[in-house]
Structure formats: C-alpha cells, structure tokens
Write a protein that holds these residues in place. Sequence first.
Motif, mmCIF file in Angstrom:
data_model
loop_
_atom_site.group_PDB
_atom_site.id
_atom_site.type_symbol
_atom_site.label_atom_id
_atom_site.label_comp_id
_atom_site.label_asym_id
_atom_site.label_seq_id
_atom_site.Cartn_x
_atom_site.Cartn_y
_atom_site.Cartn_z
ATOM 1 N N GLU A 166 -58.543 -88.989 -27.701
ATOM 2 C CA GLU A 166 -58.550 -87.419 -27.621
ATOM 3 C C GLU A 166 -57.678 -86.780 -26.678
ATOM 4 O OE1 GLU A 166 -60.355 -85.734 -29.981
ATOM 5 O OE2 GLU A 166 -62.332 -86.576 -30.347
ATOM 6 N N LYS A 167 -56.765 -87.532 -26.201
ATOM 7 C CA LYS A 167 -56.053 -86.951 -25.228
ATOM 8 C C LYS A 167 -55.147 -85.686 -25.316
ATOM 9 C CE LYS A 167 -52.986 -89.359 -21.902
ATOM 10 N NZ LYS A 167 -52.298 -90.447 -21.295
ATOM 11 N N GLU A 168 -54.615 -85.699 -26.502
ATOM 12 C CA GLU A 168 -53.719 -84.600 -26.724
ATOM 13 C C GLU A 168 -54.709 -83.226 -27.019
ATOM 14 O OE1 GLU A 168 -50.854 -82.813 -26.682
ATOM 15 O OE2 GLU A 168 -50.883 -84.832 -26.116
ATOM 16 N N ALA A 169 -55.945 -83.366 -27.689
ATOM 17 C CA ALA A 169 -56.844 -82.365 -27.757
ATOM 18 C C ALA A 169 -57.322 -81.953 -26.485
ATOM 19 C CB ALA A 169 -58.013 -82.825 -28.800
ATOM 20 N N LEU A 170 -57.693 -82.891 -25.707
ATOM 21 C CA LEU A 170 -58.101 -82.418 -24.505
ATOM 22 C C LEU A 170 -57.204 -81.578 -23.620
ATOM 23 C CD1 LEU A 170 -59.986 -85.678 -23.252
ATOM 24 C CD2 LEU A 170 -61.169 -83.459 -23.097
ATOM 25 N N LYS A 171 -56.108 -82.048 -23.749
ATOM 26 C CA LYS A 171 -54.802 -81.387 -22.990
ATOM 27 C C LYS A 171 -54.875 -79.737 -23.377
ATOM 28 C CE LYS A 171 -50.517 -83.283 -21.810
ATOM 29 N NZ LYS A 171 -49.341 -83.807 -22.383
ATOM 30 N N GLN A 172 -55.086 -79.728 -24.729
ATOM 31 C CA GLN A 172 -55.073 -78.043 -25.168
ATOM 32 C C GLN A 172 -56.496 -77.446 -24.833
ATOM 33 O OE1 GLN A 172 -54.452 -78.197 -29.339
ATOM 34 N NE2 GLN A 172 -52.661 -79.270 -29.132
ATOM 35 N N TYR A 173 -57.470 -78.133 -24.841
ATOM 36 C CA TYR A 173 -58.619 -77.723 -24.341
ATOM 37 C C TYR A 173 -58.387 -76.846 -23.050
ATOM 38 C CZ TYR A 173 -63.635 -76.811 -22.992
ATOM 39 O OH TYR A 173 -64.740 -76.431 -22.546
ATOM 40 N N LEU A 203 -65.287 -76.006 -31.215
ATOM 41 C CA LEU A 203 -65.196 -77.398 -30.491
ATOM 42 C C LEU A 203 -65.192 -78.616 -31.607
ATOM 43 C CD1 LEU A 203 -68.070 -77.011 -27.772
ATOM 44 C CD2 LEU A 203 -65.498 -77.202 -27.587
ATOM 45 N N CYS A 204 -66.173 -78.493 -32.914
ATOM 46 C CA CYS A 204 -66.143 -79.227 -34.026
ATOM 47 C C CYS A 204 -64.621 -79.397 -34.345
ATOM 48 C CB CYS A 204 -66.808 -78.988 -35.049
ATOM 49 S SG CYS A 204 -68.559 -79.043 -34.419
ATOM 50 N N GLN A 205 -63.644 -78.201 -34.302
ATOM 51 C CA GLN A 205 -62.444 -78.263 -35.066
ATOM 52 C C GLN A 205 -61.630 -78.911 -34.152
ATOM 53 O OE1 GLN A 205 -61.881 -74.156 -36.046
ATOM 54 N NE2 GLN A 205 -63.209 -74.237 -37.692
ATOM 55 N N SER A 206 -61.880 -78.804 -32.635
ATOM 56 C CA SER A 206 -60.840 -79.359 -31.667
ATOM 57 C C SER A 206 -61.003 -80.858 -31.539
ATOM 58 C CB SER A 206 -61.103 -78.737 -30.279
ATOM 59 O OG SER A 206 -60.947 -77.245 -30.725
ATOM 60 N N PHE A 207 -62.249 -81.383 -31.410
ATOM 61 C CA PHE A 207 -62.569 -82.769 -31.328
ATOM 62 C C PHE A 207 -63.143 -83.521 -32.452
ATOM 63 C CE2 PHE A 207 -63.420 -80.496 -27.091
ATOM 64 C CZ PHE A 207 -61.927 -80.649 -26.386
ATOM 65 N N ARG A 208 -62.735 -84.723 -32.402
ATOM 66 C CA ARG A 208 -63.342 -85.565 -33.507
ATOM 67 C C ARG A 208 -64.648 -86.260 -33.050
ATOM 68 N NH1 ARG A 208 -57.879 -88.507 -34.722
ATOM 69 N NH2 ARG A 208 -57.652 -87.687 -32.663
ATOM 70 N N ASP A 209 -64.526 -86.599 -31.941
ATOM 71 C CA ASP A 209 -65.486 -87.476 -31.370
ATOM 72 C C ASP A 209 -66.704 -86.514 -30.802
ATOM 73 O OD1 ASP A 209 -67.252 -88.974 -29.794
ATOM 74 O OD2 ASP A 209 -65.573 -90.596 -29.419
ATOM 75 N N THR A 210 -68.030 -86.782 -31.640
ATOM 76 C CA THR A 210 -68.972 -85.763 -31.067
ATOM 77 C C THR A 210 -69.637 -86.191 -29.733
ATOM 78 O OG1 THR A 210 -70.632 -87.443 -32.032
ATOM 79 C CG2 THR A 210 -70.020 -85.309 -33.367
ATOM 80 N N GLY A 211 -69.353 -87.279 -29.106
ATOM 81 C CA GLY A 211 -69.704 -87.650 -27.586
ATOM 82 C C GLY A 211 -68.899 -86.617 -26.843
ATOM 83 N N LEU A 212 -67.590 -86.342 -27.270
ATOM 84 C CA LEU A 212 -66.833 -85.660 -26.392
ATOM 85 C C LEU A 212 -67.181 -84.088 -26.413
ATOM 86 C CD1 LEU A 212 -64.428 -85.063 -24.503
ATOM 87 C CD2 LEU A 212 -62.588 -84.855 -26.485
ATOM 88 N N CYS A 239 -64.149 -63.608 -28.496
ATOM 89 C CA CYS A 239 -65.458 -62.966 -28.629
ATOM 90 C C CYS A 239 -65.767 -63.116 -30.035
ATOM 91 C CB CYS A 239 -65.341 -61.426 -28.385
ATOM 92 S SG CYS A 239 -65.320 -61.017 -26.626
ATOM 93 N N GLU A 240 -64.743 -63.170 -30.879
ATOM 94 C CA GLU A 240 -65.166 -63.198 -32.557
ATOM 95 C C GLU A 240 -65.230 -64.909 -32.881
ATOM 96 O OE1 GLU A 240 -62.080 -60.949 -34.090
ATOM 97 O OE2 GLU A 240 -62.795 -59.385 -32.884
ATOM 98 N N THR A 241 -65.039 -65.749 -32.120
ATOM 99 C CA THR A 241 -64.658 -67.089 -32.577
ATOM 100 C C THR A 241 -66.059 -67.856 -31.967
ATOM 101 O OG1 THR A 241 -62.260 -67.233 -32.141
ATOM 102 C CG2 THR A 241 -63.199 -69.166 -32.346
ATOM 103 N N ASN A 242 -66.695 -68.510 -32.695
ATOM 104 C CA ASN A 242 -67.882 -69.286 -32.672
ATOM 105 C C ASN A 242 -67.310 -70.680 -31.921
ATOM 106 O OD1 ASN A 242 -69.789 -71.725 -33.243
ATOM 107 N ND2 ASN A 242 -71.044 -70.078 -34.018
ATOM 108 N N ALA A 243 -68.135 -70.539 -30.598
ATOM 109 C CA ALA A 243 -67.996 -71.716 -29.576
ATOM 110 C C ALA A 243 -68.003 -73.013 -30.315
ATOM 111 C CB ALA A 243 -68.487 -71.753 -28.422
ATOM 112 N N TYR A 244 -69.155 -73.480 -31.044
ATOM 113 C CA TYR A 244 -69.406 -74.645 -31.621
ATOM 114 C C TYR A 244 -68.524 -74.877 -32.622
ATOM 115 C CZ TYR A 244 -72.134 -78.421 -33.547
ATOM 116 O OH TYR A 244 -72.287 -79.810 -34.061
ATOM 117 N N GLN A 245 -68.083 -73.828 -33.523
ATOM 118 C CA GLN A 245 -67.033 -74.317 -34.441
ATOM 119 C C GLN A 245 -65.912 -74.835 -34.030
ATOM 120 O OE1 GLN A 245 -67.135 -71.245 -37.271
ATOM 121 N NE2 GLN A 245 -69.597 -71.489 -37.997
#
Length: 491
Positions: free
Chosen positions: A118-125, A162-171, A154-160
């Motif tokens: 998840e290195k790339e996704a983490l960088k973006q986050y 995160l689910c779109q950004s990271f594949r690993d639920t542990g992350l 404000c219009e973006t759901n945080a949980y959604q």
Amino acid sequence: MKYDVIVIGGGLGGLECGYILARAGKSVLVLEQGRQTGGCLQSYRRNGLKFDTGFHYVGGLEKGQPLYRVFEYLGLDSLPWHRMDETFDRITVAGREYALSQGYDNFALRLAEDFPNEKEALKQYASLLSETESRQLDGLNPECQEDDFASSLCETNAYQYLCQSFRDTGLIDAVSGASLKMELRKSSLPLFTFLHGNSGYVGSSWRLKGSGSLLTGALAEGIRKQGGEVKCRAGAEELIGERHRIVRVRCTDGNTYEGDVFIGAIHPALVCRMIKQDGLLKPAYRNRIFRQTNTFGVFTVSLVLKPDELRYFNYNRYVYRKADVWSSASPGEIDRVMISCRVPEDGAYARQIDLLTPFLWEECLPWVQTEIGKRGEDYLLWKERIADACMVLAETVVPGLGDAVEQRYISTPLTYAGYLQAPEGSAYGVRKDAGNPLEVLLSPRTPFPNLYLTGQSLMMHGVQGVTQTALFTCAEVLGRDWIWRHIVEGK
Ligand SMILES: Cc1cc2nc3c(=O)[nH]c(=O)nc-3n(C[C@H](O)[C@H](O)[C@H](O)COP(=O)(O)OP(=O)(O)OC[C@H]3O[C@@H](n4cnc5c(N)ncnc54)[C@H](O)[C@@H]3O)c2cc1C
C-alpha cells in the motif's frame, strides 16, 4: 453599560473569540454558567492532583504550522508544550500493533513497513493530510471566493474514501485507530472531519506539562488584561430581541447585559432555547437546529498511580478488542479504549493516566433525572463495572497497570451534561454528515444580523477545530480581511 460584544459560554471557543475581539479594541463580556471557565478544557483537583476533563494532546503546534501562528497571536505559544515521541500514537487492533509517526512522509513510510503493498496509496493519503492541514485557513483569505477544497471534503464520506484508497482492511483500521477523538460512523462521517481530526497531529503532536485549563486560563487572563470582563456563575437564560436584533441577555441571577453583538459559544440548540419571545426566531431555523443529532459522549477513568511504579510513556495508546474499528460496540460492551499519560511534574514515572472510551447517552438514561453527587448506589456500581472493563482492555497493552493504581475517578456523559449543559453529554457537539452537508454544517451566522455562533458544533471540534472556527466567527464581526492580515499573516 452597553458592551460591543457579549459572548455566551466560557469554553475554548468563547474565550478565543473574546480574546480576539478584545484585542481588536472591542469592549467584551464573556458569560460562563459554570464555577470556572474552560468548558471541556476545565480541570478539577482531587487529593492535591489536577485532572483534565477534555484535553490530552493537540496537533499542529510546530513553528510554520497554521495553528502555531494562531496560538502565537492568542498568547498560547508560550505555555509549557511538550513534544510527543516521533511515534505519537500506537494503535493495537485485535492484538496487532501499528505506529503513527509525526511528519507526513515519515507517517507513510512507517506504515508502509507494515503494509508494503500500500506504499503508493499511503503516500497519496499522507499528501492529502498535509494539504488539509496547510489549507485550513484558506477560507479566511479575502481573495478566496469559495473554498472548493473544503466543500468537496465535506461532501465525501470518510469510510467510503478509505475503502476506495486502501485494499487492506488492516490499514483502514491503522489510519483510523486514533480517531476515538471523533465519531467513526460509516454512514455519516465527512472526510473533512476525519482528515482535520488527524492531520495536525501528523504534522506535530504535543501535550501540555500541566492541565488543559492552562489554555483557557491564559485566554481569560488575556481578555481581562485587554479591558474585557469574564464572569463565571453567570448562566445566560434569555436572549431578548427588538426589531429583529438581539439587544440584551438575561442571566439566571436576574442580571441583564446590553450589547451590540452577541456570540453563542455553546451548543446551538441551547442558543435557540434562549430565544423565547413569540415570532422572534424563524421557525425554519429553530427546526433545523433541533433536528441536528449529537455525537457520542465519553466515559473517562482518571487513574492516580503509585509513585515510581510505571514509567511515563510519551505517546498515546489506542486498543481495540476486534478488527474493523469503524463498527460500533454493542450496548454495554467496552471494545476500545484510549490510554493517555499526563506529563509528570518531574522524574521518569507517570502519576496520572486517563482511559477514555466512547459512550452512548442511551446507556445513561436511567440516571438522567438525578443530580450530580446524588445519583445513587446503582449508578456508582455501574460506573465501577464499566471502569473495570476499561482497565481489563488497557492492561492488554500496559501490563501491570492495575497493580500500579492508587486511586481512580470516573466521569460519564452525565457529568458533561451536568457541568457543561452539553446536550446528551455529547463530547463533540453536533454530528456532521457527508450525506447532508447543507443541513448539518452550521454557519457562524444566524437569522439575526448581530447574533453569531461559534464552538465545536459548527465546523470542527477539538482544540484545533474550535480555534479555526473562532477565527471564522470573528471574521463575521471584524471582516475576513482583518483576521487575515492581523492573525493569519501576522502584520
Ligand atoms: C473527554 C474529552 C476529551 C477530549 N480530548 C481532546 C484532546 O485531547 N485534544 C483536543 O484537541 N480536543 C479534545 N477534546 C475536544 C475539545 O475539548 C472540545 O472540542 C473543545 O474544548 C470544545 O470547546 P467549545 O468552546 O466549543 O465548547 P465547551 O468546552 O463545551 O464550552 C461551552 C461552555 O459554555 C458554557 N455554557 C453552557 N451553557 C451556558 C449558558 N447558558 N450560559 C453561559 N455559559 C454556558 C459551558 O459551561 C462551557 O463552559 C476532548 C473532548 C472531550 C469531551
């Protein structure tokens, strides 16, 4: 005497507005219903030790970070701030530990050790966290017409997100695990609230050597030094209007105070309840405020430790019994706890530790009609049982904690409701909802041209969020240009 500005509520938001407006030359009166100022940031003393009610750490106080600049203006930069360890939060979820580290690059790199895919996704986050932090005052820039960045978050759901950004639920659990300081609700939490509640801490994390009331005490003193007044035991009871303006406030002791501008630095529903004259407040506004729901409360166990038993740890621990930190516990179950150490006055050993867990108002209902100190034996037993459950969970990551305890004190959402008038003992005020931002995101403006709101129920909660909101409220009185030049740019 007629004041330029009357602020109702002497918590952080009210005192920050009072300070800024007094420093800008306004005659200011702050009315606080409690025996002391501070609201959630007040402290209490037991057996010679001071305990905090609602302060453990704050993010964003390194020179160059936006909050630092504002704190400098408010005279809060010189308080005894104590930088936390590079790893400022340690998250344990179902026995697996993750480290959250200061510095945006560092934060991503450290988590990538546990989640190499998840290195790339983490960088973006991490880059989004950094952007959120650096742009937090953009909306005050007189040249900025519309803060599109904040609006879209404000219009973006945080949980959604995160689910779109990271594949690993542990992350997802790892980056959300320190968010006990906000309400992790899958269906509603806006990405704006989530990022704001986390970003400053990644920039830099700080504790105070001393209690959170140092913050509000310094602000109250600053108001007085600038000629303003701060009155405690002065609960506002009614806002009285004439010709569509508020003209005076009547307090519970019968005193009335006249003013040009009024700021409600309390829960907005309490402000609406104070407007009692028929037809004065538009029903549409009143109904909108009364429709708002509130965030959960907090159950706190404040521990006093025996001397020289447990070494001070300069980071927080968050422990979750099960995976998926976004799902809430069943009623009566303690499945998560935050563990925060107070900086010792001297030496290497901790004397005070707080355990905090989110707590629903519904569970407090049997005692709602009772008074502080007279809630009965069943309440005391109930509190002790929950505190024991918090201890059991805390001991899984701090072995020996139970043996080190000398004394403990407990507060529940009923305590907050009783002392602060917080509706439903809510810890962070009105619940924000990404699905309905226009309904839920309250502006400092009200239907009255001279009545404004501030505090954690508006844009954001926490020390950082409330401070930011205070600037937006004061901008309504002094102008965005004034706030930008004097506070943000510091000219
Ligand atoms: C348990 C807990 C832990 C927290 N930990 C942290 C943390 O570690 N870091 C962080 O950044 N944030 C933390 N927070 C959040 C932070 O403390 C709050 O967001 C912030 O202090 C809220 O400030 P406020 O001024 O909006 O409201 P409040 O603090 O609620 O102030 C409102 C004030 O208005 C007064 N009032 C109410 N009614 C009236 C009336 N009728 N007349 C006059 N006065 C009235 C109340 O007595 C109170 O003093 C925590 C909160 C809680 C509950």
